[in-house]
Every structure is written in C-alpha cells, then in structure tokens.
Scaffold this active site. Structure first.
Site, PDB file in Angstrom:
ATOM      1  N   ASP A  96       0.796  -1.235   0.000  1.00  0.00           N
ATOM      2  CA  ASP A  96       0.000   0.000   0.000  1.00  0.00           C
ATOM      3  C   ASP A  96       0.825   1.281   0.000  1.00  0.00           C
ATOM      4  O   ASP A  96       0.391   2.309   0.565  1.00  0.00           O
ATOM      5  CB  ASP A  96      -0.988  -0.021   1.173  1.00  0.00           C
ATOM      6  CG  ASP A  96      -2.181  -0.912   0.865  1.00  0.00           C
ATOM      7  OD1 ASP A  96      -2.558  -1.000  -0.330  1.00  0.00           O
ATOM      8  OD2 ASP A  96      -2.718  -1.533   1.794  1.00  0.00           O
ATOM      9  N   ASP A 156      -7.104  -3.831  -5.230  1.00  0.00           N
ATOM     10  CA  ASP A 156      -6.803  -2.520  -4.644  1.00  0.00           C
ATOM     11  C   ASP A 156      -5.473  -1.960  -5.142  1.00  0.00           C
ATOM     12  O   ASP A 156      -5.258  -0.751  -5.148  1.00  0.00           O
ATOM     13  CB  ASP A 156      -6.733  -2.598  -3.111  1.00  0.00           C
ATOM     14  CG  ASP A 156      -7.792  -3.467  -2.474  1.00  0.00           C
ATOM     15  OD1 ASP A 156      -8.201  -4.456  -3.107  1.00  0.00           O
ATOM     16  OD2 ASP A 156      -8.189  -3.193  -1.337  1.00  0.00           O
TER      17      ASP A 156
HETATM   18  N1  GLY Z   1      -7.501  -1.317   0.427  1.00  0.00           N
HETATM   19  C1  GLY Z   1      -8.288  -1.868   1.450  1.00  0.00           C
HETATM   20  C2  GLY Z   1      -9.694  -1.437   1.406  1.00  0.00           C
HETATM   21  O1  GLY Z   1     -10.129  -0.799   0.446  1.00  0.00           O
HETATM   22  O2  GLY Z   1     -10.400  -1.721   2.365  1.00  0.00           O
END
Ligand code: GLY
Length: 383
Positions: A96, A156
C-alpha cells in the site's frame, strides 16, 4: 431522477468539508485518523496503518482551496512523519505504498516542491518494487514475500501503481513503469471476470506463475463482487489509462464501470457488496461511490465530448446524492466528512472480521473531497 450537483452546491459542499478538516487539525496534529470511525468519530492512531495517507491528502486538498498556512504547516508535518516511516521501515512490508505516499508526499511535492516529500515518495516507490514477483508477474499484496499462503495480489493495488508511474517520470528510470505494466497485465487477465465483475484477491502458483484461484477477503463471497474492489478497478483503470493511453485500459474501465452501474440502488450509493441491490437491509459503502466519482471525472478528460458529458453527469448525480444524504453537515454528529462507509463486514463466506461497518472511513472522506475538487477546477491529480 437524481439532480446534478450544481457549481454553487459544489462550492457549498467544499466549504463545509474544508471547515471540518480545519476543525480537525488540532485533534490530528501529530496523530493520524484511525481508518474508520467509532460511532462516526475517528479515534487517533499512530502513523502505522495503510490508511494514514488520506488525512494528509485532505489537508493538501484544503490547502489548495484556501492557501491557508495552517494547512501547509500541518501537511508539512506529515511529510516528515512519512519520511521517517519509510526510512525506519515502520509497517511498510505490504503493497500500500501508493495509498500512503501519493496523497501525503506526492501531493506535497507537487504543491510545494518540498524535496523531502519527493525523497520519501521515491523511497516508497522503491519499497513497492521490492514486492514484485517475477514468477506470475505481480506485486504481492501482503505477508511474507514468496510464501505460498501469501502468493497473491489484490485489485486494490491498482491505486498503488500511480506511485510507480510518477517515480518513473521523476527519475526517468524505466523499471518503475515496467513493473507497473506487468502487474497491470496480470491483473487485467485474471482479476476481471467475463461479466466485468472483479475478484478481490487472486492467488498465483508460486512454481509455475499460473493463476491458481480467486478468493474474496472483504467481499461477500468468492463469486460476488466486493463493491470497493470494483471501485478501485474503475478508478485504477482510468489512472493507468492517463499515464499510458493503452486502449485496453479504457476498455476495462468501461466494463468494470458498467457492472458497477448495473448493480446500484436508486440513490446511486452502493451496498458494501454488489450482490446486494435495491431493498437490501445491508450497510452501504459510500466511499465506493466517491472513488467511482473520481474515476469518472478522470476518464471524462480522455473521451469524446458526448461520453465525457455522460461521465460528468453521472459524477454530478452521485455527488448530489452524497452531499445531500450522506455528507456530514453538523460536527456534533461526526468528525468525518461522509457517513455510511463500510471498511469490512464479516459474511459466512469471507475471511475478514467486521470493522468500521456503517461508519465514516478515512479514504471515503478523502475521495469525496477529491471529487468535489475535480468539479471545482482543472485539478492536477496527486495520483
Ligand atoms: N484497500 C483496502 C480497502 O479498500 O479496504
């Protein structure tokens, strides 16, 4: 028929949202906002979560609107905190890096030219490259690198790729774009189903690099489409298209958008999984609507005038719904900007625990503010 939010209403919504950010500055000055609210109020947390970039992102958007020194000072504090986080490798062994470093440090660098912001963001981009798995050609999302039980990527990650595109342009080093393109190719091949719905996570075979299976974590089931994953796909495809103009990405944008739109309730604000549509007694995820608004407005810049109007009208309708029925207008009710987001909801078929259900969520606030900003001026994206 939902009305289109007018420019005057956008200005009013921005005024209310920026006032709330200003009101929050003393509470989240050296602490972050938690990923989601508790009874609609964010507790504080350390700069250790994957969501900690969104609060600085709201600060930088507010700085753009007001030019206020209080916002610049607060945003600069977070640049130092994020530089420290990447230097000391505090909770950065995951993918992330884009969610963390784009709205905090790339934003700061673009707006102020701060060299420490650029340094932090480039270090984060290099950290992200380190998670690329050549066998299967993907960026591993979570956990120990190469471990069979962690040999997967998730939808994501499309929002982490712009950090790589940006780093490639800043350094003129092709390795960043190369990894982004390879991850994108794998993701398009396996994460998007024939009907335009998406797998949340995809496991790859660590020996052969072939697709193993799709599995949900935060969605209802392995065969449904987790709403926020679908929203990440919409916005992620648009962002990759901006950097590459690859027509495949534009095609994917249309397919994932169509699936999303066909599963919306009347007010255009989705439930937390797209298996639920009108009339379901399930929590919504307003954050997905804000993410899709940003995707629509991003893509509206690259299509025919007619298509652009369709996307912009849809974004204006969605923002009208968010502003009139979901946004916070009374700070006694919440210290967030938008209510009715859902982080994770346990179902009989998924692997997450319930957390932040029907709450304000940090990225929901950020993308709502970004969407309003996109309508208020010709905005230079942080992503
Ligand atoms: N990237 C994790 C979420 O959207 O919850």
């Amino acid at each position: 028929m939902i009305p289109l939010i007018t420019d005057k209403e956008v200005a009013n919504a921005l005024e209310i949202a920026v006032s709330q950010v200003r009101r929050n500055l003393p509470f989240f000055n050296d602490k972050c906002q938690n990923h989601s609210g508790v009874n609609n109020f964010y507790p504080v947390c350390e700069n250790t979560q994957w969501t900690c970039g969104f609060w600085p992102g709201e600060i930088w958007l507010s700085y753009e609107h007001t030019g206020g020194n209080e916002f610049r000072t607060a945003g600069t504090y977070w640049v130092a905190s994020f530089l420290n986080r990447i230097k000391r490798k505090i909770e950065v062994d995951h993918h992330d890096m884009g969610f963390l470093y784009t709205p905090s440090c790339v934003a700061a660098y673009k707006l102020t030219g701060d060299p420490s912001a650029k340094k932090a963001a480039l270090m984060a981009a290099n950290q992200l490259l380190g998670r690329f798995q050549p066998v299967g050609e993907f960026i591993q999302a979570w956990g120990e690198l190469g471990a069979k039980e962690n040999y997967r990527y998730i939808i994501d990650c499309l929002l982490n790729l712009p950090l790589l595109y940006w780093a490639g342009r800043e350094t003129r080093d092709e390795k960043f774009g190369d990894i982004a393109f390879r991850h994108m190719a794998t993701c398009l091949k396996y994460s998007i189903r024939d009907d335009g719905s998406t797998f949340h996570t995809v496991f790859m075979n660590p020996n052969t690099g072939e697709f193993d299976h799709g599995e949900t974590c935060q969605g209802y089931s392995d065969t449904s489409s987790w709403t926020r994953g679908q929203a990440w796909a919409v916005y992620g495809a648009a962002l990759s298209y901006r950097y590459t103009r690859n027509p495949e990405y534009a095609d994917v944008f249309e397919r994932v958008l169509a699936y999303y739109l066909n599963h919306l309730p009347d007010d255009l604000i989705p439930y937390w999984d797209l298996i639920f549509t009108g009339g379901d007694v399930e929590p919504k995820d307003s954050s997905s609507a804000s993410i899709v608004v940003c995707g629509l407005l991003e893509m509206s810049r690259f299509v025919s005038n007619e298509q652009s109007k369709t996307y912009t009208d849809l974004a204006r309708q969605t923002l009208f719904s968010l502003w009139s029925n979901y946004s916070v207008k009374d700070p006694q009710v919440s210290n967030g900007l938008v209510l009715h987001g859902t982080y994770s909801k346990k179902s009989p078929y998924n692997t997450c625990t319930s957390e932040g259900v029907d709450e304000c969520v940090s990225w929901g606030d950020y993308f709502y503010l970004e969407g309003l900003t996109r309508l208020s001026k010709d905005w230079e994206p942080y992503w």
